[in-house]
Design a protein around this motif. Structure first.
Motif, mmCIF file in Angstrom:
data_model
loop_
_atom_site.group_PDB
_atom_site.id
_atom_site.type_symbol
_atom_site.label_atom_id
_atom_site.label_comp_id
_atom_site.label_asym_id
_atom_site.label_seq_id
_atom_site.Cartn_x
_atom_site.Cartn_y
_atom_site.Cartn_z
ATOM 1 N N SER A 48 0.913 -1.207 -0.009
ATOM 2 C CA SER A 48 0.253 -0.017 0.152
ATOM 3 C C SER A 48 0.677 1.176 0.061
ATOM 4 N N LEU A 49 2.358 1.304 0.146
ATOM 5 C CA LEU A 49 3.052 2.050 0.209
ATOM 6 C C LEU A 49 3.332 2.844 -1.165
ATOM 7 N N ALA A 50 3.603 4.072 -1.244
ATOM 8 C CA ALA A 50 3.782 4.578 -2.600
ATOM 9 C C ALA A 50 5.504 5.023 -2.562
ATOM 10 N N VAL A 51 5.855 3.682 -2.936
ATOM 11 C CA VAL A 51 7.440 3.669 -2.972
ATOM 12 C C VAL A 51 8.029 4.570 -3.742
ATOM 13 N N PRO A 74 6.361 8.065 1.251
ATOM 14 C CA PRO A 74 5.997 9.258 1.833
ATOM 15 C C PRO A 74 5.416 8.523 3.642
ATOM 16 N N GLN A 75 5.412 9.189 4.561
ATOM 17 C CA GLN A 75 4.934 8.920 5.858
ATOM 18 C C GLN A 75 4.566 10.463 6.497
ATOM 19 N N ALA A 80 9.930 8.075 5.199
ATOM 20 C CA ALA A 80 10.325 6.908 6.064
ATOM 21 C C ALA A 80 10.869 5.732 5.600
ATOM 22 N N LEU A 81 11.742 4.904 6.125
ATOM 23 C CA LEU A 81 12.377 3.754 5.871
ATOM 24 C C LEU A 81 11.327 2.469 6.389
ATOM 25 N N GLY A 93 11.965 6.776 10.888
ATOM 26 C CA GLY A 93 11.130 7.990 10.272
ATOM 27 C C GLY A 93 9.823 8.008 10.839
ATOM 28 N N PRO A 94 8.947 9.096 10.421
ATOM 29 C CA PRO A 94 9.232 10.036 9.272
ATOM 30 C C PRO A 94 10.251 10.996 9.574
ATOM 31 N N ALA A 95 10.933 11.426 8.540
ATOM 32 C CA ALA A 95 11.976 12.353 8.706
ATOM 33 C C ALA A 95 11.879 13.241 7.283
#
Length: 625
Positions: A48-51, A74-75, A80-81, A93-95
């Protein structure tokens, strides 16, 4: 990997690059386009991540280590990793992370990100051990430090920084991260000094690959050596924003809008087909492709593995091009200006040696009849033709230089070949190590020589008469009993020979020193026969029906089997090392082409299509043939 003398890296790099700039346009070999390969996409995971970035450890396995794929995504308004598990596992993260900067060590325990501090992005190391994840700041100061690449042994990081106003390649030792930033600790050093800019660093055991516009175009380079201080330009004129990734011992790059794999020596570029449009622009590419929330692993085609070599004769030339081919019809050029037949596979099939004839451009010293104004070069390459090196040059300006009868020695550590004096047909057998050193004279006074797998040398000596010579025992044997013969083809063990005498094909027993006619003059031609590897049969050319046809003769039964039957000439039979096939040249097409006959099922394969003049097939030594 030990990394010493980094203080001298700048000086060595500048000197080496200056030298390369001076010779690049005169010595750079042309790149050959190899047959295309097709990629495949293997689904790995739905996410589900927008890699925005994906990295994998070198020993990553989708079954054993499913959670070792690292991604940036994104987070909460930042980045974030994550590790990809059944549910994404947040690692850091998030950072304020650069969304595309990500490198992972071979074991997955170290990760490098680029984190914004103030107005600039700086490299940060994450170490994941039994105590949890700890962070180490790797760089500081002005400029953005991006696009990190981690060496295979985790001791060194390369990255791109604009700290000096241009995007340049830098390096930093990180095998003792606790010393970074302390007085006397590891310092960032420029890896490729000069006026150009660099992009897309990528490590492997073979070196550090990257893009640079040092020479006016964006080119693919590799830094080699234990200190990455030996630059070599691999491929010129690649796409400026091409991703650079190692795929085994090849490098993925985009050239003229086409994705492909280039060999380390830059001599071969293999285009890649398949996959969605511009798949290499996907996050994680070229190792991964993200489509419709699915992460796919890219499966690259296996390396080209030739089955045989042959020679292609350009119109109006007295030398040939050396080509390699597979049984399924793939073919690619290896070298030009190769004397016909002068190529040899190593006994284990892993390397290929060949001779080249270079054009002499200077004036000739007292030319005479039969004198060629060329020099000869001895080359050694990998089995597929890559990583080719000229190990020795023989000049016509002094001594013996005209080379032929190239063969590998019985132990695979030396090459054997004959050298002739200027304007004479009498040759002297020499041997040489694979690095070009240790040139030794074995014996002289012969017209032909052939080195067998067991270390026996056979051929025609002055007389003319047949001879054999045992390299190990230094024993010379003369076969005066067979009379004056100008040609003979000895069996692999050198115990038997086949010769043409008064138009008849004669079997020579070198142990009993007897000879028997096996094919009368009406049934044999001057074509060169070929022994089966078990020495029980041989293939030969017969012209009894008016054109050359290939037959097999069985020594035990005395029976013959015709394997070609047409109204065109077929010739140059060559039995494969495993005895399953016979390659030959056929003129059934417009021009001579390479065909392969299966001894087992009688089927014939077309290796080349008859659009060019092809000749002299030579089988590679490998199992299963």
């Amino acid at each position: 990997m030990k990394r010493k003398n980094t203080a001298g890296l700048l000086f060595v790099g500048l000197a080496t690059i200056a030298s390369m700039c001076a010779i690049a346009w005169t010595t750079w070999p042309a790149t050959i386009t190899a047959p295309a390969g097709t990629i495949g996409l293997v689904p790995v995971q739905t996410t589900s991540l927008a890699v925005t970035a994906i990295a994998q450890p070198a020993n990553w396995d989708p079954v054993i280590y499913p959670s070792m794929i690292h991604t940036v995504a994104p987070q909460d308004g930042q980045y974030a990793l994550f590790k990809l598990t059944e549910a994404p596992e947040l690692i850091y993260g998030p950072a304020d992370l650069d969304p595309t900067s990500l490198a992972v060590s071979w074991d997955g325990n170290q990760t490098i990100l680029s984190v914004k501090h103030g107005d600039h992005y700086k490299l940060m190391l994450l170490v994941d051990d039994y105590r949890g994840v700890k962070t180490v700041a790797l760089t500081n100061g002005p400029g953005n430090d991006l696009d990190p690449a981690l060496s295979p042994d985790k001791s060194f990081v390369a990255f791109v920084s604009d700290r000096d106003g241009r995007a340049k390649l830098y390096g930093l030792r990180i095998d003792h991260p606790e010393l970074i930033g302390l007085p006397g600790g590891p310092q960032t050093v420029p890896l490729f000094p000069g006026p150009g800019e660099e992009r897309s660093p990528a490590f492997s055991e073979y070196g550090l690959a990257f893009l640079s516009n040092l020479m006016g175009t964006w080119d693919l380079w590799v830094l080699e050596g234990p200190n990455y201080d030996s630059p070599r330009r691999v491929l010129a004129n690649v796409d400026p924003y091409s991703p650079v990734v190692w795929v085994g011992d090849q490098i993925f790059v985009i050239k003229d809008g086409m994705p492909g794999l280039v060999s380390r020596d830059g001599q071969f570029f293999r285009p890649l087909t398949g996959g969605p449009q511009e798949w290499w622009k996907s996050p994680g590419a070229p190792h991964f492709v993200v489509q419709n929330s699915v992460i796919y692993r890219v499966k690259f085609p296996s390396s080209l593995s030739p089955d045989l070599a042959f020679f292609r004769i350009p119109p109006g030339q007295d030398t040939a091009e050396l080509w390699l081919a597979t049984l399924d019809g793939k073919e690619w050029k290896v070298a030009d200006r190769v004397p016909l037949g002068e190529a040899a596979w190593s006994r284990d099939g892993t390397r290929l040696a060949y001779l080249r004839r270079g054009k002499q451009v200077g004036p000739l010293p007292s030319p005479e009849a039969g004198y060629r104004s060329d020099w000869y070069e001895l080359w050694v390459a990998n089995a597929n033709g890559t990583d080719a090196r000229c190990i020795r040059t023989f000049s016509p300006y002094g001594g013996k230089y005209e080379a032929h009868s190239l063969a590998w020695g019985p132990n695979g550590d030396r090459l054997y070949f004959a050298l002739a004096e200027v304007g004479t047909p009498v040759y002297e057998l020499h041997s040489i190590r694979l690095d070009g050193s240790g040139l030794d004279s074995v014996f002289g006074g012969v017209y032909t020589c052939n080195v067998h797998p067991n270390g026996i040398v056979t051929g025609v000596a002055r007389g003319p008469y047949l001879y054999s010579y045992d390299i190990a025992s230094d024993k010379w044997t003369s076969y005066w009993e067979f009379g004056q013969l100008w040609n003979a083809v000895f069996s692999p063990s050198a115990e038997y020979g086949l010769a043409l005498a008064d138009g008849a094909l004669v079997l020579l027993d070198c142990t009993a020193r007897t000879q028997r006619v096996r094919r009368p003059a009406a049934k044999a031609s001057a074509g060169r026969p070929s022994w089966s590897p078990d020495e029980k049969r041989f293939a030969y050319v017969s012209v009894w029906d008016g054109d050359g046809e290939i037959w097999i003769y069985d020594l035990a039964s005395g029976t013959t089997t015709q394997i070609t039957a047409n109204d065109y000439d077929d010739y140059s039979p060559a039995w494969s090392p495993g005895g399953r096939y016979i390659a030959y040249v056929s003129e059934e097409d417009v021009l001579p082409a390479i065909r392969v006959f299966s001894v087992e099922d009688g089927k014939t394969l077309s290796i080349t299509d008859g659009r060019y003049e092809d000749a002299y097939p030579i089988w590679r030594n490998r199992e299963g043939q």
